[in-house]
Design an enzyme around this catalytic site. Sequence first.
Site, PDB file in Angstrom:
ATOM      1  N   ASP A  38       0.818  -1.228   0.000  1.00 48.55           N
ATOM      2  CA  ASP A  38       0.000   0.000   0.000  1.00 48.55           C
ATOM      3  C   ASP A  38       0.845   1.269   0.000  1.00 48.55           C
ATOM      4  OD1 ASP A  38       0.779  -0.483   2.631  1.00 48.55           O
ATOM      5  OD2 ASP A  38      -1.108   0.190   3.505  1.00 48.55           O
TER       6      ASP A  38
ATOM      7  N   ASP B 194      -7.310  -0.232   4.980  1.00 55.98           N
ATOM      8  CA  ASP B 194      -8.228  -0.698   6.010  1.00 55.98           C
ATOM      9  C   ASP B 194      -9.557   0.055   5.976  1.00 55.98           C
ATOM     10  OD1 ASP B 194      -6.098  -2.230   6.668  1.00 55.98           O
ATOM     11  OD2 ASP B 194      -5.666  -1.237   8.580  1.00 55.98           O
TER      12      ASP B 194
END
Length: 388
Positions: free
Chosen positions: A37, A176
């Site tokens: 990420d 998330d």
Amino acid sequence: MTLLDAVTAAFVERAGRRPDGVWRAPGRVNLIGEHTDYNDGFVLPVAINRSVVVAAARRADDGFRCWSSRNGAGGCVGPVRRPSDIGPGRSTGWSAYAEGMAWVLRDQGLAVPGVDLMVHADLPAGAGLSSSAALEAAVGLALTELAGASADRVALALAGQRAENEVVGMPCGIMDQMAVLLGRAGHALFLDTRSQHTELVPFDPAALGLTLLVLDTRVKHTLAGSPYAERRRACERAAEVLGVAALRDVTLAELEAAAAAGRLDEVTFRRARHVVTENDRVLDVVAALRAGDLEPVGPAMAASHRSLRDDYEVSCAELDVAVESAVGAGAVAARMTGGGFGGSALALVPVAGADTVASAVADAFAANGFAPPAVFAVAVSDGATRLA
Ligand code: ADP
Ligand code: MG
């Protein structure tokens, strides 16, 4: 008792009145795409059927008060907090996640009212299942709707990330928050962290007689130095040598050529190789899932674990034992998930063999002298919703 009943009862007991509403946000597991990420890369999380729920009601004044039923986090968080008490450098402890949402949403111009807010969960905190993003999402939805606005889920995910970065002080990526807000039952969420483009791809293990098992090692190794920051620096170094904005832009062939020409030291090369190959694995798995084929998931997860263990060096003995014993006992796929050095592994197992896998992992932990792991099945679920 359902989560809805439990959080409502807890709210009534503390606040002495009924909540105006109850909101839920799930945790998540990441199928594949680890440590990609912050390299502008790809991830493939799923929302799960363990959640954080928030009961909330507007106050007559502009105060902010939150409680949690969680052990050690219970009780009133000091006196009622005024808007000027909340924000970067002022909010601390677990309530910084909730206060952080109020601060960010107000900073973005939303007329967030004063609220009382009770948090309850069946999602373990700190186990790599993203309880922090679930808390942000549930609180964010609650505050948005209590302000009379309707939530844009991508904007709310970005607000959650900002709250965690700026108010909690945790430099997390966007995965998330996107997973817990945009996930859907029967699907995994393919996320391009550079463009923030998302796509729900079909992923329904239950339809194939499979289930996801979380193998929570219940350890978090604190290492000398700062291995997370060190990994990020290695990635930045490699991208700089290769003249790209991020490792997302590099192919394995280009990376190998740079290493062969002596432009990358051995460790930096291996760190970068993990990221480059992991991005490829995510794309391979996404292509297979789009075609309704779960077959390539097992080998891809196995390769991901090896890459995280050997090239990125973020696994640990407990995670390796969890993965090896799960696969040995019949898991079709297993790998560490999350940042590493402890936390959880994830296994895809036949429903009929789930107990066998769980006891094999527990036995292997005992045989290695590790404290017992927590093993539990999770189902692929919808993202954050209003419950009442
Ligand atoms: P993860 O997101 O993997 O669970 P984090 O360290 O990012 O781990 O976030 C965990 C933190 O989130 C906890 O230490 C606590 O501050 C907060 N948190 C999560 N769930 C709750 C809860 N139910 N009540 C209060 N705080 C919570
Ligand atoms: Mg977290």
